[in-house]
Design an enzyme around this catalytic site. Structure first.
Site, PDB file in Angstrom:
ATOM      1  N   GLY A   1     -80.392  10.621  41.140  1.00  7.67           N
ATOM      2  CA  GLY A   1     -80.650   9.210  40.384  1.00  7.67           C
ATOM      3  C   GLY A   1     -80.514   8.212  41.470  1.00  7.67           C
TER       4      GLY A   1
ATOM      5  CD  GLU B   1     -72.789   8.244  24.528  1.00  6.43           C
ATOM      6  OE1 GLU B   1     -73.617   8.827  23.613  1.00  6.43           O
ATOM      7  OE2 GLU B   1     -73.021   7.700  25.592  1.00  6.43           O
TER       8      GLU B   1
ATOM      9  CE  LYS C   1     -83.344  11.386  38.331  1.00  6.60           C
ATOM     10  NZ  LYS C   1     -82.473  12.864  38.316  1.00  6.60           N
TER      11      LYS C   1
ATOM     12  CB  CYS D   1     -77.364   9.674  23.063  1.00  8.31           C
ATOM     13  SG  CYS D   1     -78.961  10.043  22.779  1.00  8.31           S
TER      14      CYS D   1
ATOM     15  CD  GLU E   1     -81.148   7.654  23.751  1.00  2.79           C
ATOM     16  OE1 GLU E   1     -79.967   7.330  23.854  1.00  2.79           O
ATOM     17  OE2 GLU E   1     -81.558   8.977  24.035  1.00  2.79           O
TER      18      GLU E   1
ATOM     19  N   GLY F   1     -84.232  15.502  42.137  1.00  4.37           N
ATOM     20  CA  GLY F   1     -83.494  14.697  42.990  1.00  4.37           C
ATOM     21  C   GLY F   1     -82.358  14.034  42.169  1.00  4.37           C
TER      22      GLY F   1
ATOM     23  CB  VAL G   1     -85.581  11.012  42.987  1.00  2.34           C
ATOM     24  CG1 VAL G   1     -86.764  10.975  42.314  1.00  2.34           C
ATOM     25  CG2 VAL G   1     -85.587  12.138  44.334  1.00  2.34           C
ATOM     26  N   GLY G   2     -84.253   8.507  41.587  1.00  2.15           N
ATOM     27  CA  GLY G   2     -84.504   7.405  40.420  1.00  2.15           C
ATOM     28  C   GLY G   2     -84.607   6.226  40.876  1.00  2.15           C
TER      29      GLY G   2
END
Length: 488
Positions: free
Chosen positions: A215, A391, A182, A291, A257, A213, A218-219
């Site tokens: 998250g 972040e 995905k 990141c 991650e 799709g 689909v996730g």
């Protein structure tokens, strides 16, 4: 269910309303699409199919059916397929670079020099590992076998779209696993090109599957799916936590991650004239949307004015503009939500009393459209400030002063994250000693060249598990002990 074949070298962004499942292009079970916005113009440039749990079920079933055959192939056979994929990435590098620039605003020079070639390197590394990796060792009378874990769900982000795909797909299929990918719904065009590339490489049906799709749809379906054995996600802390919670019900392996707030510690003997400009450019690479970007520059207090001057000169010289231009260094932020986040964090820095060295809120002059952000440097930042802890994921650098090396190390570790770190020093022994005290999964000394074999992953809330090289490859393997293998 309808199928269609895409041109081998391009994706028609207006008609690619399909997924890649079981070796062919298939329409979604429930007709729906997602817009793809060009962040340089804020215009919709494509639509892609939007998946559902039913589409995930079809993709997982295809991957499950293919697993027995693929996992029993020889390492040499899998290496040949990976070699074909690697060659095709290099052959189609310009089309891939153009897609990445269009979908997430990467400057075309950066897409050509980093986004695509570094993605290809993950495939090369996985291919080459298969010629040396020992899937069985014998210790005394016991054989230790490393076997593919099974069907793997792979969730990738929008900031390095192709690079993150190959970092997961290549070691997974090299290990003998089958996959369902995905990609981010915000930068899916390069993923469709990659799927066609995999198809053209002749990978057996069902080994690689792609479902576009959200998250939340689909996730979430992938994370909870009982026939998925492992899930690997690169994304936000919130997304990683939700995936882990959903995956816990079926006790599948989860690697994550999840971001960072990486320090760049300049020790007193560093070459500041070199280290500061390189530090600024490292923090702002990919418009700060990495990141592991070293966005906290920790410097001796008595050198603060010098660092500010060097940082400002570097940041002010950066060309921000149209990503299609060969001269552009930084294109726009990749999407509107992230642009708004970066603007809010710049305002937070000002409100908390950080010293604005250059940049600041607002759009880049001359660009009324597009998510262009001014390269921004703050100084006299305190670790308690939001800009030092959260972040930002944009071109915002925080300069934090210290008085002793012990204090500098404490500042470096004063974060909930632990993904990457940098140390600059002419005394390499001192740099090594400091690196050993920093709580991060990867520490770079004096801006070394990128090493695709170096394991990458985080301490603390930066996640768990590792990617790249042997350590990333082994995440996709189970360990089996056969006791009595050696006889008496």
């Amino acid at each position: 269910m309808t199928t269609q074949s895409l041109n081998s070298h391009s994706v028609d962004p207006q008609t690619s309303h399909t997924f890649y499942i079981n070796g062919c292009w298939s329409s979604p079970a429930i007709p729906a699409s997602l817009p793809v916005v060009n962040p340089a113009t804020e215009e919709v440039v494509a639509h892609v199919a939007q998946g559902s749990a039913e589409d995930v079920d079809r993709a997982v079933a295809a991957a499950r059916a293919a697993f027995a055959g693929w996992s029993s192939t020889s390492a040499e056979s899998r290496a040949l397929f990976l070699g074909k994929i690697y060659d095709l990435i290099l052959e189609r590098k310009e089309v891939l670079a153009q897609a990445i620039s269009l979908e997430m605003g990467a400057a075309i020079g950066s897409a050509r020099a980093m986004q695509v070639p570094l993605a290809a390197e993950h495939v090369r590394v996985a291919r080459d590992l298969l010629s040396t990796y020992r899937f069985q060792t014998v210790e005394g009378g016991t054989a230790i076998e490393r076997e593919p874990i099974g069907v793997c769900a792979l969730i990738t982000p929008w900031n390095w779209p192709l690079y993150q795909i190959t970092a997961k797909v290549a070691p997974a299929i090299a290990a003998g696993c089958t996959v369902v990918l995905k990609p981010s719904e915000l930068s899916p065009l390069s993923a469709l090109l990659f799927a066609q590339l995999v198809h053209d490489a002749g990978l057996p049906r069902g080994v690689f599957n792609l479902v576009n799709g959200s998250g939340s749809e689909v996730g979430a379906a992938m994370a909870a799916h009982p026939d998925i054995d492992m899930i690997s996600i690169t994304g936000s802390n919130r997304a990683g936590a939700l995936v882990a919670q959903a995956a816990a019900q079926t006790v599948k392996r989860v690697t994550q991650e999840l971001g960072g707030k990486s320090p760049n510690l300049l020790l007193p003997d560093a070459d500041f004239a070199k280290a500061v400009p390189l530090g600024v450019m490292s923090a702002f690479r990919n418009v700060g949307q990495s990141c592991s970007a070293p966005t906290r520059m920790i410097v001796p207090k008595d050198r603060l004015a010098e660092v500010e001057s060097l940082a400002a000169a570097t940041a002010n010289a950066i060309i921000v503009g149209d990503p299609r231009s060969e001269e552009t260094v930084l294109g726009p932020i990749a999407n509107e939500a992230q642009f708004n986040r970066v603007q809010a964090m710049i305002e937070a820095g000002l409100n908390e009393g950080a010293k604005l060295v250059c940049g600041g809120p607002g759009r880049v002059q001359g660009y009324e459209k597009g998510f262009y952000t001014r390269p921004t440097v703050f100084s006299e930042v305190d670790s308690a400030m939001r800009i030092a802890q959260e972040e930002i994921f944009g071109p915002v650098l925080c300069i934090i002063p210290y008085e002793t090396v012990d204090e500098a190390i404490a500042i470096a570790n004063d974060t909930v994250y632990g993904l990457g770190a940098h140390v600059q020093a002419q005394n390499l022994d001192l740099a090594r000693a400091v690196a050993s005290r920093i709580r991060a999964g990867q520490v770079h000394l004096n801006y070394p060249a990128w090493d695709p074999m170096a394991p990458f992953g985080g301490y603390k809330r930066s996640g768990n598990g590792r990617e790249y090289g042997v350590y990333g490859f082994e995440e996709y393997l189970e360990t089996k002990a056969i006791v009595g293998f050696g006889g008496d």
